[in-house]
Design an enzyme around this catalytic site. Structure first.
Site, PDB file in Angstrom:
ATOM      1  N   ASP A   1      33.193 -14.490  44.847  1.00  0.00           N
ATOM      2  CA  ASP A   1      33.279 -15.986  44.510  1.00  0.00           C
ATOM      3  C   ASP A   1      31.811 -16.659  44.653  1.00  0.00           C
ATOM      4  O   ASP A   1      30.972 -16.137  45.505  1.00  0.00           O
ATOM      5  CB  ASP A   1      34.181 -16.378  45.818  1.00  0.00           C
ATOM      6  CG  ASP A   1      34.369 -17.974  45.568  1.00  0.00           C
ATOM      7  OD1 ASP A   1      33.439 -18.769  46.071  1.00  0.00           O
ATOM      8  OD2 ASP A   1      35.224 -18.431  44.958  1.00  0.00           O
TER       9      ASP A   1
ATOM     10  N   ASN B   1      28.687 -27.840  40.702  1.00  0.00           N
ATOM     11  CA  ASN B   1      29.102 -28.443  39.300  1.00  0.00           C
ATOM     12  C   ASN B   1      28.946 -30.001  39.425  1.00  0.00           C
ATOM     13  O   ASN B   1      28.536 -30.686  38.373  1.00  0.00           O
ATOM     14  CB  ASN B   1      30.415 -28.118  39.107  1.00  0.00           C
ATOM     15  CG  ASN B   1      30.880 -27.383  37.925  1.00  0.00           C
ATOM     16  OD1 ASN B   1      29.939 -27.001  37.157  1.00  0.00           O
ATOM     17  ND2 ASN B   1      31.999 -26.810  37.963  1.00  0.00           N
TER      18      ASN B   1
ATOM     19  N   ASP C   1      28.773 -23.893  33.685  1.00  0.00           N
ATOM     20  CA  ASP C   1      29.058 -22.662  32.749  1.00  0.00           C
ATOM     21  C   ASP C   1      27.929 -21.622  32.998  1.00  0.00           C
ATOM     22  O   ASP C   1      28.454 -20.353  32.636  1.00  0.00           O
ATOM     23  CB  ASP C   1      29.333 -23.352  31.398  1.00  0.00           C
ATOM     24  CG  ASP C   1      30.900 -23.950  31.420  1.00  0.00           C
ATOM     25  OD1 ASP C   1      31.711 -23.687  32.495  1.00  0.00           O
ATOM     26  OD2 ASP C   1      31.072 -24.560  30.402  1.00  0.00           O
TER      27      ASP C   1
ATOM     28  N   GLU D   1      35.963 -19.803  39.466  1.00  0.00           N
ATOM     29  CA  GLU D   1      34.579 -19.138  40.185  1.00  0.00           C
ATOM     30  C   GLU D   1      34.794 -17.755  40.548  1.00  0.00           C
ATOM     31  O   GLU D   1      33.970 -17.122  41.396  1.00  0.00           O
ATOM     32  CB  GLU D   1      33.575 -20.180  40.793  1.00  0.00           C
ATOM     33  CG  GLU D   1      34.281 -20.308  42.206  1.00  0.00           C
ATOM     34  CD  GLU D   1      35.227 -21.714  42.278  1.00  0.00           C
ATOM     35  OE1 GLU D   1      35.392 -22.099  43.322  1.00  0.00           O
ATOM     36  OE2 GLU D   1      35.973 -21.968  41.337  1.00  0.00           O
TER      37      GLU D   1
END
Length: 409
Positions: A266, A274, A283, A308
């Site tokens: 993770d 983000n 991304d 993620e």
């Protein structure tokens, strides 16, 4: 630019298809009359199947390749079953020997953007325009000096019909196809390489009986293979990262043996990252992590689990075997510095930004991300893949609680 050397293995499929066609040609004489009639028209049936499948999956390049393969077969059957000493036949043979490699090169370079849109229409129009241009080029060669005409004259060797100039053109486009296969790692380029090979043998060995039939079938089957593999990729691969997706993972879990380990990975603080830098940068982070996880050693196969989260399956490995490989992945991600450009100083127009990058150094910030991972193995407490996956997820949570940027097993 990343090179995917393993993609060369994909060329085995069109090689087997085209090679099988060459071998099968020698057995067509043993077929009955009715069967031979069916086989003689099979290239058209295969092309029709290609058109239907390409339409369903919105694959314009392979649709045009199928049209081109069927058109070449039709041309050979109707106009080139005579002596190439006849002017009209010689002209059409030259058009075909130029058209096959040039059209294949066009389809190799053209991006795939679907059928029913402006770009798809323009792609098809340019394809037809290039086919028409081949007639103009052929007439120009026939009206050129003796040296140029000699370079493109048929039958330069015994048992070989294709001209020296056209052979060089085929070789150049074949090299282009090879480069694009290992750069793009895509089934479409592999299928087009098969179409190119089938067209080459159809023309170079035109003097052989039934060569256009078997190569017409081989070219169509190469397109079918490319379409089926492309549909498989659409269903099983994640668009953003290129890794195998959740569906592929679920099928893999059902085929594992009695000894295996599963790692869950993770991205740390991904939501905060983000929110701070934007989804486009997020991304890019996922692509970076995917590229590193894909290179995991010890026989592991990486999957994008969702968001993620990533999953790595290690068949026939214990947790101790996998920990070192996962730790190398973790370390390579933590040590990578990403540059984020100052968006306030970035020009609104993309072309202007491209022009200025050569002369103006835009301010950028360097950031890095970390990942945490948990590993679990099949055992008495975890007898099935679902329980092993759940245990790996629990270990991942422990890695988060431990301080992140670590591997727990």
């Amino acid at each position: 630019m990343r090179v995917h050397w393993a993609a060369l293995i994909r060329l085995l499929a069109p090689t087997v298809i085209v090679g099988g066609g060459l071998l099968a040609r020698g057995y067509l004489d043993q077929l009955g009359d009715e069967t031979r009639i069916i086989v003689a028209n099979l290239p058209y049936f295969v092309a029709m199947a290609c058109l239907v499948i390409a339409y369903q999956f919105q694959r314009l390049r392979l649709l045009l390749a199928a049209v081109g393969t069927a058109s070449l077969f039709w041309l050979i059957q109707n106009y080139l079953q005579v002596s190439l000493g006849e002017p009209d036949a010689a002209r059409l043979f030259l058009v075909a020997s130029l058209g096959v490699p040039l059209l294949c090169a066009y389809l190799l370079l053209a991006p795939e953007r679907g059928l029913f849109n402006t770009y798809g229409l323009l792609t098809a129009v340019f394809f037809l325009g290039l086919a028409g241009l081949c007639f103009v080029i052929a007439d120009g060669i026939n009206g050129a000096d003796a040296a140029t005409r000699g370079l493109f004259s048929a039958k330069p060797l015994e048992g070989y019909i294709l001209s020296s100039g056209a052979s060089l053109l085929f070789a150049a486009v074949g090299f282009l196809a090879l480069v694009l296969v290992i750069v793009r790692d895509s089934e479409t380029e592999v299928a087009l390489a098969g179409v190119l090979a089938a067209g080459f043998f159809s023309l170079a060995l035109l003097h052989l009986d039934d060569i256009s039939v078997v190569m017409g079938i081989a070219g169509g089957l190469s397109v079918v293979w490319g379409l089926l593999r492309s549909s498989h990729s659409m269903a099983y691969r994640d668009d953003l990262t290129g890794l195998l997706g959740r569906r592929a993972l679920n099928e893999r879990l059902n085929t594992l043996g009695r000894r295996y380990s599963i790692a869950m990975l993770d991205v740390d603080h991904f939501k905060k990252f983000n929110d701070t830098h934007g989804h486009d940068v997020g991304d890019d982070v996922l692509k970076l992590v995917a590229s590193r996880v894909k290179q995991v050693g010890n026989g592991g196969t990486a999957y994008r689990y969702g968001g993620e989260e990533f999953c790595v399956v290690f068949p026939r490995r214990s947790t101790e075997d996998c920990a070192a490989a996962m730790d190398q992945v973790r370390e390579s991600i933590a040590n990578y510095k990403m540059s984020i450009r100052d968006r306030k100083r970035r020009p609104a127009r993309a072309k202007e930004g491209s022009r200025r990058r050569g002369a103006t150094k835009l301010k950028s910030d360097q950031v890095s991300v970390t990942v945490s991972a948990g590993i679990a193995a099949r055992g008495d407490n975890h007898p099935d893949p679902e329980s092993v996956l759940s245990a790996a997820d629990t270990k991942l949570y422990k890695a988060k609680k431990k301080g992140r940027n670590c591997v727990v097993y």
